[in-house]
Write an enzyme that holds these catalytic residues in place. Structure first.
Site, PDB file in Angstrom:
ATOM      1  N   HIS A 190       0.875  -1.070  -0.277  1.00 31.93           N
ATOM      2  CA  HIS A 190       0.273  -0.380   0.086  1.00 31.93           C
ATOM      3  C   HIS A 190       0.914   1.181   0.077  1.00 31.93           C
ATOM      4  O   HIS A 190       0.129   1.958   0.691  1.00 31.93           O
ATOM      5  CB  HIS A 190      -1.103  -0.029   0.550  1.00 31.93           C
ATOM      6  CG  HIS A 190      -1.630  -0.767   0.956  1.00 31.93           C
ATOM      7  ND1 HIS A 190      -2.277  -1.183   2.227  1.00 31.93           N
ATOM      8  CD2 HIS A 190      -2.058  -2.024   0.299  1.00 31.93           C
ATOM      9  CE1 HIS A 190      -3.659  -1.766   2.163  1.00 31.93           C
ATOM     10  NE2 HIS A 190      -3.510  -2.442   0.884  1.00 31.93           N
TER      11      HIS A 190
HETATM   12  C1  LIG Z   1      -0.732  -7.121  -4.314  1.00 27.79           C
HETATM   13  C2  LIG Z   1      -0.872  -6.498  -4.107  1.00 27.79           C
HETATM   14  C3  LIG Z   1      -2.239  -6.587  -3.099  1.00 27.79           C
HETATM   15  C4  LIG Z   1      -3.124  -5.280  -3.336  1.00 27.79           C
HETATM   16  N1  LIG Z   1      -4.441  -5.970  -2.011  1.00 27.79           N
HETATM   17  C5  LIG Z   1      -5.492  -4.439  -2.184  1.00 27.79           C
HETATM   18  C6  LIG Z   1      -6.452  -5.222  -1.322  1.00 27.79           C
HETATM   19  O1  LIG Z   1      -6.832  -6.033  -1.479  1.00 27.79           O
HETATM   20  N2  LIG Z   1      -7.459  -3.785  -1.619  1.00 27.79           N
HETATM   21  C7  LIG Z   1      -7.094  -2.380  -1.267  1.00 27.79           C
HETATM   22  O2  LIG Z   1      -7.695  -1.629  -1.245  1.00 27.79           O
HETATM   23  N3  LIG Z   1      -5.447  -2.599  -2.016  1.00 27.79           N
HETATM   24  C8  LIG Z   1      -4.450  -3.218  -2.731  1.00 27.79           C
HETATM   25  N4  LIG Z   1      -3.435  -3.043  -2.964  1.00 27.79           N
HETATM   26  C9  LIG Z   1      -3.184  -1.940  -3.554  1.00 27.79           C
HETATM   27  C10 LIG Z   1      -4.036  -1.501  -4.624  1.00 27.79           C
HETATM   28  O3  LIG Z   1      -3.944  -1.860  -5.369  1.00 27.79           O
HETATM   29  C11 LIG Z   1      -3.456   0.088  -4.829  1.00 27.79           C
HETATM   30  O4  LIG Z   1      -2.412   1.292  -3.639  1.00 27.79           O
HETATM   31  C12 LIG Z   1      -3.858   0.990  -5.922  1.00 27.79           C
HETATM   32  O5  LIG Z   1      -3.840  -0.147  -7.443  1.00 27.79           O
HETATM   33  C13 LIG Z   1      -2.859   2.340  -6.316  1.00 27.79           C
HETATM   34  O6  LIG Z   1      -3.562   3.008  -7.455  1.00 27.79           O
HETATM   35  P1  LIG Z   1      -2.514   3.686  -8.451  1.00 27.79           P
HETATM   36  O7  LIG Z   1      -3.398   4.062  -9.583  1.00 27.79           O
HETATM   37  O8  LIG Z   1      -2.295   4.841  -7.968  1.00 27.79           O
HETATM   38  O9  LIG Z   1      -1.510   2.627  -9.724  1.00 27.79           O
HETATM   39  P2  LIG Z   1      -1.463   1.348  -9.863  1.00 27.79           P
HETATM   40  O10 LIG Z   1      -3.014   1.304 -10.088  1.00 27.79           O
HETATM   41  O11 LIG Z   1      -0.163   1.029  -9.649  1.00 27.79           O
HETATM   42  O12 LIG Z   1      -1.353   2.159 -11.941  1.00 27.79           O
HETATM   43  C14 LIG Z   1       0.312   2.893 -12.291  1.00 27.79           C
HETATM   44  C15 LIG Z   1      -0.151   2.421 -13.278  1.00 27.79           C
HETATM   45  O13 LIG Z   1       0.750   3.091 -14.171  1.00 27.79           O
HETATM   46  C16 LIG Z   1       1.379   2.416 -15.140  1.00 27.79           C
HETATM   47  N5  LIG Z   1       2.979   2.964 -14.772  1.00 27.79           N
HETATM   48  C17 LIG Z   1       3.996   3.283 -14.702  1.00 27.79           C
HETATM   49  N6  LIG Z   1       4.656   3.913 -14.839  1.00 27.79           N
HETATM   50  C18 LIG Z   1       4.279   4.109 -16.117  1.00 27.79           C
HETATM   51  C19 LIG Z   1       5.265   4.957 -17.372  1.00 27.79           C
HETATM   52  N7  LIG Z   1       6.230   5.482 -16.780  1.00 27.79           N
HETATM   53  N8  LIG Z   1       4.918   4.795 -18.316  1.00 27.79           N
HETATM   54  C20 LIG Z   1       3.247   4.594 -18.430  1.00 27.79           C
HETATM   55  N9  LIG Z   1       2.419   4.160 -17.881  1.00 27.79           N
HETATM   56  C21 LIG Z   1       2.851   3.155 -16.100  1.00 27.79           C
HETATM   57  C22 LIG Z   1       1.560   0.982 -14.453  1.00 27.79           C
HETATM   58  O14 LIG Z   1       1.638   0.864 -15.169  1.00 27.79           O
HETATM   59  C23 LIG Z   1      -0.438   0.768 -14.245  1.00 27.79           C
HETATM   60  O15 LIG Z   1      -1.160   0.093 -14.514  1.00 27.79           O
HETATM   61  C24 LIG Z   1      -2.367  -3.727  -3.254  1.00 27.79           C
HETATM   62  C25 LIG Z   1      -1.146  -4.199  -4.325  1.00 27.79           C
HETATM   63  C26 LIG Z   1      -0.405  -4.670  -4.642  1.00 27.79           C
HETATM   64  C27 LIG Z   1       0.434  -4.477  -5.190  1.00 27.79           C
END
Ligand SMILES: Cc1cc2nc3c(=O)[nH]c(=O)nc-3n(C[C@H](O)[C@H](O)[C@H](O)COP(=O)(O)OP(=O)(O)OC[C@H]3O[C@@H](n4cnc5c(N)ncnc54)[C@H](O)[C@@H]3O)c2cc1C
Length: 543
Positions: free
Chosen positions: A454
């Site tokens: 997280h």
């Molecule tokens: C294994 C795991 C289990 C989890 N379990 C839970 C759960 O049960 N419940 C919960 O609420 N949360 C959970 N989380 C946390 C939650 O999923 C994340 O906090 C949330 O998805 C974050 O969203 P975000 O949009 O910040 O980033 P992300 O969803 O990680 O999205 C970032 C995106 O940007 C892309 N990206 C990165 N760099 C670049 C670049 N340079 N160029 C183009 N694209 C790029 C990535 O590929 C990705 O698709 C978990 C996370 C993981 C990894």
């Protein structure tokens, strides 16, 4: 030519793409570094660990952690449409009212964010919002050991709650999951795929953003790598970084936005000195208390042909499990504004992130420090955009985190020893009966703690000197650039971070649409200058 370029099709990026393109006048380009999400292991809830260390995972490692006996921790992050919501454990937890009030930003108080949660939710249990795109459901096939855990936690003194998202009552309950008809329901399922045929949405997979381009202090486009060539996407409105807590600060720094000293040391020309970029890293740190199972019911038996058939034919059986089937929110001392400890029950010995198949049946209670005091940072390793940054979460630097986790280990052991659990709970495996003294438990924590996946906070929203974005998520001191993802949370929530991240993106979509209306219509900018053989103006996911 695009009005908005979104970097990253993760939890936040998908919400933005879906919401912004509801307005047919806003032309949106989404750049996603990873491949499409057409993969069976993404759809099967229990199969998430099969995606670890594959092309669907960024497969990060932390720097050696002083507080964890100098171990380097594995950090999975989703690298596909849906981002981490495509590889996560699907627990739907909004966070507590005190979390949002603690951000101390009037527009993000609990009363102001609650309607945003409601509008995105479609809760099959009828407890939260209805009618939104995010499907929330109870598990379809709860493990018998999970029922025993819930009874045992009540026997140990916790309150039974009908919904762990109840804003007032705290206690133990079954985990609501982001699933629909027994399969994962990622942010891409909820927001991106339903929008994919809109003529004003273009999604490029396999498109790795290298940096944001500026004219003066205005963001005018994004440089990205696709199919081995460098391309340029110019924007008439805004660039939105939704690349997550690791990549959004990395991209800002690669673009010359961040702590000036750090950038200059790497020879990066400073566009804007913003000392907070990459700092304020917070994560939930967790430890697993494990016993053997007296009954052969645990998920070590999940991977079998009959279970696959049950999943494919009926969307039932062990493969519909999200693993973290029940959870409890607990205050370890009086006077706190909210719980500081979470217990997560998994009917499986959850060892090494599920990467190594376990032979014997076992049960896990994960203890999580919900309000860690430790703060870390993300810094550039080099100026190569494909190089992974240095991740230093500084786990267990704050002694209070050690105290909370020690309390968690004690409570987990008490729950395993209740009468209600006796039919299931067998011998101690972790930490093992010999580990009883406080010093030994603390040594166990340093040897065994892992991330709960997280990370937040590296582009924190706020108004002070360390704030990276303002309360409207605009990067301070620059124009045409926002960060919208988990990195903007000033303080980590007491729960799981997917729901609050999507909520942040719901608000951001309103803000961006309002800016678009005010600029109405977005002024056409110079045509994209794509090199020959560059990205086609419209490519559907699937590469
Ligand atoms: C294994 C795991 C289990 C989890 N379990 C839970 C759960 O049960 N419940 C919960 O609420 N949360 C959970 N989380 C946390 C939650 O999923 C994340 O906090 C949330 O998805 C974050 O969203 P975000 O949009 O910040 O980033 P992300 O969803 O990680 O999205 C970032 C995106 O940007 C892309 N990206 C990165 N760099 C670049 C670049 N340079 N160029 C183009 N694209 C790029 C990535 O590929 C990705 O698709 C978990 C996370 C993981 C990894």
């Amino acid at each position: 030519m695009y009005d908005v370029v979104i970097v990253g099709a993760g939890s936040a990026g998908c919400v933005l793409a879906g919401r912004l393109t509801e307005d047919p006048r806003i032309r949106v380009l989404v750049l996603e570094a990873g491949p499409s999400d057409r993969k069976m292991e993404i759809k099967i809830p229990a199969a998430f660990a099969k995606l670890f260390k594959t092309p669907y995972d960024w497969d990060y490692s932390t720097a050696p952690q002083n507080g964890l006996d100098h171990r380097e921790l594995y950090w999975p992050r989703g690298r596909t449409l849906g981002g981490s919501s495509s590889i996560n454990t699907q627990m739907y937890v909004r966070g507590r009212p005190a979390d949002f009030d603690a951000w101390a930003l009037p527009a993000w108080s609990w009363e102001r964010v609650r309607p945003l949660f409601s509008r995105m939710e479609n809760d099959q249990r009828g407890r939260l919002g209805r009618g939104g795109p995010v499907h929330i459901a109870p598990l379809r096939d709860t493990n018998p050991a999970t029922h025993a855990f819930v009874r045992a936690a009540v026997e140990a003194g916790l309150e039974l709650v009908e919904d762990v998202n109840d804003p007032v009552r705290e206690g133990v309950g079954y985990t609501p999951v982001t699933q629909r008809n027994g399969r994962r329901w990622s942010a891409a399922d909820a927001y991106l795929h339903p929008a994919i045929r809109r003529p004003n949405l273009t999604v490029l997979t396999g498109a790795h953003a290298r940096r944001v381009l500026f004219e003066g202090t205005r963001a005018v486009g994004v440089e990205y790598l696709k199919d081995g060539a460098v391309h340029l996407a110019r924007v008439t409105g805004e660039v939105i970084l939704s690349a997550g807590t690791v990549s959004s600060p990395q991209l800002l720094m690669l673009s010359g936005v961040g702590p000036a000293g750090h950038l200059r040391a790497l020879g990066i020309e400073v566009v804007h000195d913003l000392p907070g970029v990459g700092r304020n890293l917070q994560d939930h740190v967790a430890v697993a208390v494990i016993v053997s199972s007296k009954q052969p019911v645990s998920l070590v038996a999940a991977e079998s042909l009959p279970n696959l058939a049950r999943f494919v034919l009926f969307r039932k059986g062990m493969l519909t499990s999200n693993v973290g089937e029940a959870c409890a929110f607990v205050r370890t001392r009086p006077g706190l504004p909210g719980p500081d400890l979470e217990l997560i029950f998994a009917p499986v010995p959850f060892v090494d992130h599920g990467l190594v198949k376990q032979e014997g049946h076992g049960l896990t209670i994960g203890a999580v420090a919900l309000q860690p005091g430790s703060r870390g940072a993300i810094a550039l390793r080099s100026t190569d955009p494909l190089d992974k940054p240095v991740i230093s979460p500084n786990y267990l630097a704050d002694p209070e985190d050690v105290r909370v986790l020690s309390e968690g280990v004690k409570l987990a052991r008490r729950i395993f020893r209740t009468t209600a659990f006796q039919a299931f709970a067998g011998k101690d495996i972790e930490p093992g009966v010999e580990v009883q003294a406080d010093a030994d438990v603390q040594a166990f924590l340093r040897q065994q703690c892992e991330t709960l996946y997280h990370p937040v906070g590296t582009c924190a929203m706020g108004t002070g000197r360390e704030a990276v974005v303002d309360p409207e998520l605009r990067v301070r001191g620059l124009q045409g650039l926002r960060v919208v993802d988990a990195s903007v949370m000033p303080v980590i929530t007491r729960g799981h971070t997917n729901a609050p991240t999507m909520m942040i993106a719901e608000r951001a979509a309103d803000l961006i649409r309002r800016s678009a209306r005010d600029a109405a219509p977005f002024r056409p900018g110079p045509a994209d200058r794509l090199p020959a053989g560059g990205a086609k103006p419209r490519v559907r996911p699937g590469s």
